[in-house]
Design a protein around this motif. Structure first.
Motif, mmCIF file in Angstrom:
data_model
loop_
_atom_site.group_PDB
_atom_site.id
_atom_site.type_symbol
_atom_site.label_atom_id
_atom_site.label_comp_id
_atom_site.label_asym_id
_atom_site.label_seq_id
_atom_site.Cartn_x
_atom_site.Cartn_y
_atom_site.Cartn_z
ATOM 1 N N LEU A 108 7.235 0.425 2.253
ATOM 2 C CA LEU A 108 6.566 1.354 1.353
ATOM 3 C C LEU A 108 6.363 0.764 -0.034
ATOM 4 C CD1 LEU A 108 8.555 4.630 2.173
ATOM 5 C CD2 LEU A 108 6.419 3.818 3.213
ATOM 6 N N LEU A 109 7.081 -0.313 -0.341
ATOM 7 C CA LEU A 109 7.117 -0.836 -1.701
ATOM 8 C C LEU A 109 6.540 -2.240 -1.818
ATOM 9 C CD1 LEU A 109 10.752 0.363 -2.503
ATOM 10 C CD2 LEU A 109 8.616 1.471 -3.182
ATOM 11 N N ASP A 110 5.995 -2.761 -0.745
ATOM 12 C CA ASP A 110 5.551 -4.155 -0.735
ATOM 13 C C ASP A 110 4.163 -4.364 -1.317
ATOM 14 O OD1 ASP A 110 7.880 -5.099 0.302
ATOM 15 O OD2 ASP A 110 7.193 -5.134 2.390
ATOM 16 N N GLY A 111 3.339 -3.324 -1.403
ATOM 17 C CA GLY A 111 1.976 -3.484 -1.907
ATOM 18 C C GLY A 111 1.549 -2.287 -2.717
ATOM 19 N N PRO A 112 0.270 -2.263 -3.124
ATOM 20 C CA PRO A 112 -0.239 -1.114 -3.896
ATOM 21 C C PRO A 112 -0.124 0.176 -3.098
ATOM 22 C CG PRO A 112 -1.790 -2.962 -3.935
ATOM 23 C CD PRO A 112 -0.760 -3.297 -2.915
ATOM 24 N N VAL A 113 0.235 1.244 -3.782
ATOM 25 C CA VAL A 113 0.464 2.507 -3.092
ATOM 26 C C VAL A 113 -0.794 2.997 -2.390
ATOM 27 C CG1 VAL A 113 -0.001 3.923 -5.137
ATOM 28 C CG2 VAL A 113 1.469 4.812 -3.316
ATOM 29 N N ARG A 114 -1.956 2.782 -2.987
ATOM 30 C CA ARG A 114 -3.182 3.287 -2.381
ATOM 31 C C ARG A 114 -3.590 2.508 -1.143
ATOM 32 N NH1 ARG A 114 -7.425 3.735 -6.725
ATOM 33 N NH2 ARG A 114 -8.616 4.580 -4.998
ATOM 34 N N SER A 115 -2.936 1.376 -0.892
ATOM 35 C CA SER A 115 -3.240 0.585 0.301
ATOM 36 C C SER A 115 -2.303 0.891 1.461
ATOM 37 C CB SER A 115 -3.159 -0.915 -0.028
ATOM 38 O OG SER A 115 -4.103 -1.253 -1.023
ATOM 39 N N LEU A 116 -1.339 1.768 1.262
ATOM 40 C CA LEU A 116 -0.394 2.080 2.326
ATOM 41 C C LEU A 116 -1.108 2.749 3.501
ATOM 42 C CD1 LEU A 116 2.704 3.504 0.400
ATOM 43 C CD2 LEU A 116 2.681 1.515 1.907
ATOM 44 N N PRO A 117 -0.973 2.209 4.709
ATOM 45 C CA PRO A 117 -1.559 2.882 5.867
ATOM 46 C C PRO A 117 -0.864 4.222 6.105
ATOM 47 C CG PRO A 117 -0.949 0.608 6.379
ATOM 48 C CD PRO A 117 -0.326 0.938 5.058
ATOM 49 N N ALA A 118 -1.621 5.175 6.595
ATOM 50 C CA ALA A 118 -1.055 6.499 6.833
ATOM 51 C C ALA A 118 0.125 6.437 7.787
ATOM 52 C CB ALA A 118 -2.135 7.441 7.364
ATOM 53 N N ASP A 119 0.045 5.597 8.828
ATOM 54 C CA ASP A 119 1.140 5.553 9.795
ATOM 55 C C ASP A 119 2.401 4.951 9.199
ATOM 56 O OD1 ASP A 119 0.153 2.972 9.650
ATOM 57 O OD2 ASP A 119 -0.008 2.674 11.806
ATOM 58 N N ALA A 120 2.257 4.119 8.170
ATOM 59 C CA ALA A 120 3.433 3.557 7.505
ATOM 60 C C ALA A 120 4.086 4.571 6.578
ATOM 61 C CB ALA A 120 3.044 2.311 6.715
ATOM 62 N N LEU A 121 3.301 5.526 6.095
ATOM 63 C CA LEU A 121 3.794 6.503 5.125
ATOM 64 C C LEU A 121 4.256 7.799 5.783
ATOM 65 C CD1 LEU A 121 4.046 6.839 2.006
ATOM 66 C CD2 LEU A 121 1.713 7.759 2.034
ATOM 67 N N ALA A 122 3.902 7.991 7.052
ATOM 68 C CA ALA A 122 4.110 9.298 7.694
ATOM 69 C C ALA A 122 5.580 9.702 7.745
ATOM 70 C CB ALA A 122 3.519 9.281 9.097
ATOM 71 N N ARG A 123 6.461 8.776 8.093
ATOM 72 C CA ARG A 123 7.876 9.141 8.201
ATOM 73 C C ARG A 123 8.442 9.539 6.840
ATOM 74 N NH1 ARG A 123 12.604 8.971 11.137
ATOM 75 N NH2 ARG A 123 14.359 7.880 10.167
ATOM 76 N N TYR A 124 8.060 8.788 5.790
ATOM 77 C CA TYR A 124 8.488 9.188 4.450
ATOM 78 C C TYR A 124 7.915 10.559 4.093
ATOM 79 C CZ TYR A 124 8.666 9.646 -0.581
ATOM 80 O OH TYR A 124 8.867 10.143 -1.849
ATOM 81 N N ALA A 125 6.643 10.796 4.433
ATOM 82 C CA ALA A 125 6.012 12.082 4.125
ATOM 83 C C ALA A 125 6.786 13.237 4.743
ATOM 84 C CB ALA A 125 4.568 12.085 4.621
ATOM 85 N N ALA A 126 7.342 13.025 5.915
ATOM 86 C CA ALA A 126 8.094 14.083 6.595
ATOM 87 C C ALA A 126 9.468 14.301 5.978
ATOM 88 C CB ALA A 126 8.235 13.749 8.074
ATOM 89 N N LYS A 127 10.068 13.249 5.424
ATOM 90 C CA LYS A 127 11.444 13.334 4.950
ATOM 91 C C LYS A 127 11.583 13.368 3.434
ATOM 92 C CE LYS A 127 13.526 11.126 8.988
ATOM 93 N NZ LYS A 127 14.389 12.296 9.292
#
Length: 239
Positions: free
Chosen positions: A40-59
């Motif tokens: 989640l912290l390796d690149g620009p936030v706006r480039s995060l793929p949705a599938d990489a962010l989904a678990r964080y979004a849930a928790k």
């Protein structure tokens, strides 16, 4: 209107661009692996793929990070949730976390950017039919975010085009459990909330019915007149 929504997304990134990237996003050790925050912290936030962010979004907020980390990810979280890009969590869960993070107490510029995004998303949804998510889901998300629904219901009540009429018909027929309260059918509604009461009041105190009557008087298209007639019959029965 999609251009307005794009502008609103850019407004989110601009308003929250000052929030520093966290060094880590700590989580409950029973729920989040020790290095699970690294992607989640390796690149620009706006480039995060949705599938990489989904678990964080849930928790987020509950078992993974707090409000400050959430503010860093917020533009991308809202962008993905509004597009229903996660699959899971449901968009209403994500917008509920915006409320849990306490956005109403954030700086004025950040609040204004969120409000502009919600407004543009709603207008874009009503303009298009079908829309994904549909108007009932978007309204539930606005309620989950603890937004004041008055301007959104006023906009819908203007029935600016046939898309708004079609969305309202679907919502009235399938989004409300008329014989059980009434209450809104989407399980993500907090049925004790101000937002839930605002929607039900609009539907039952004559506000929505009056809007439908006004639209009927101004409409000439036979298919839309049929939708409005069907709407009026249901609303009149419960007003």
């Amino acid at each position: 209107m999609m251009g307005h929504r794009h502008e609103a997304v850019e407004g989110l990134y601009a308003a929250f661009g000052h929030v520093r990237r966290p060094a880590r996003v700590p989580g409950c050790p029973h729920c989040v692996a020790p290095q699970e925050d690294r992607p989640l912290l390796d690149g620009p936030v706006r480039s995060l793929p949705a599938d990489a962010l989904a678990r964080y979004a849930a928790k987020a907020i509950s078992t993974w990070g707090g409000a400050e980390e959430f503010r860093y990810f917020l533009p991308r979280l809202l962008e993905c949730a509004a597009a229903d890009a996660f699959g899971y969590p449901d968009p209403a869960i994500v917008f509920g976390k915006v409320a849990a993070a306490g956005w109403h107490a954030w700086p004025a510029g950040e609040r204004a950017a969120i409000e502009a995004f919600l407004t543009a998303w709603w207008a874009d949804t009503l303009e298009r039919h079908p829309a994904d998510p549909d108007a009932g889901t978007v309204l539930c998300c606005l309620g989950a975010a603890r937004a004041d629904l008055t301007p959104f219901l006023d906009h819908w009540g203007g029935l600016p085009d046939a898309g708004a009429v079609r969305h309202l018909r679907e919502f009235v027929l399938y989004g409300v459990e008329w014989t059980r309260g009434p209450r809104l059918a989407d399980a993500f509604w907090d049925r004790g909330s101000v937002a839930h009461r605002q929607v039900l009041t609009w539907l039952t105190d004559g506000g929505a019915a009056t809007a439908v009557e006004a639209a009927f008087d101004a409409e000439t298209r036979e298919d839309v007149l049929g939708l409005l007639e069907e709407l009026h019959a249901v609303l009149a029965a419960y007003s």
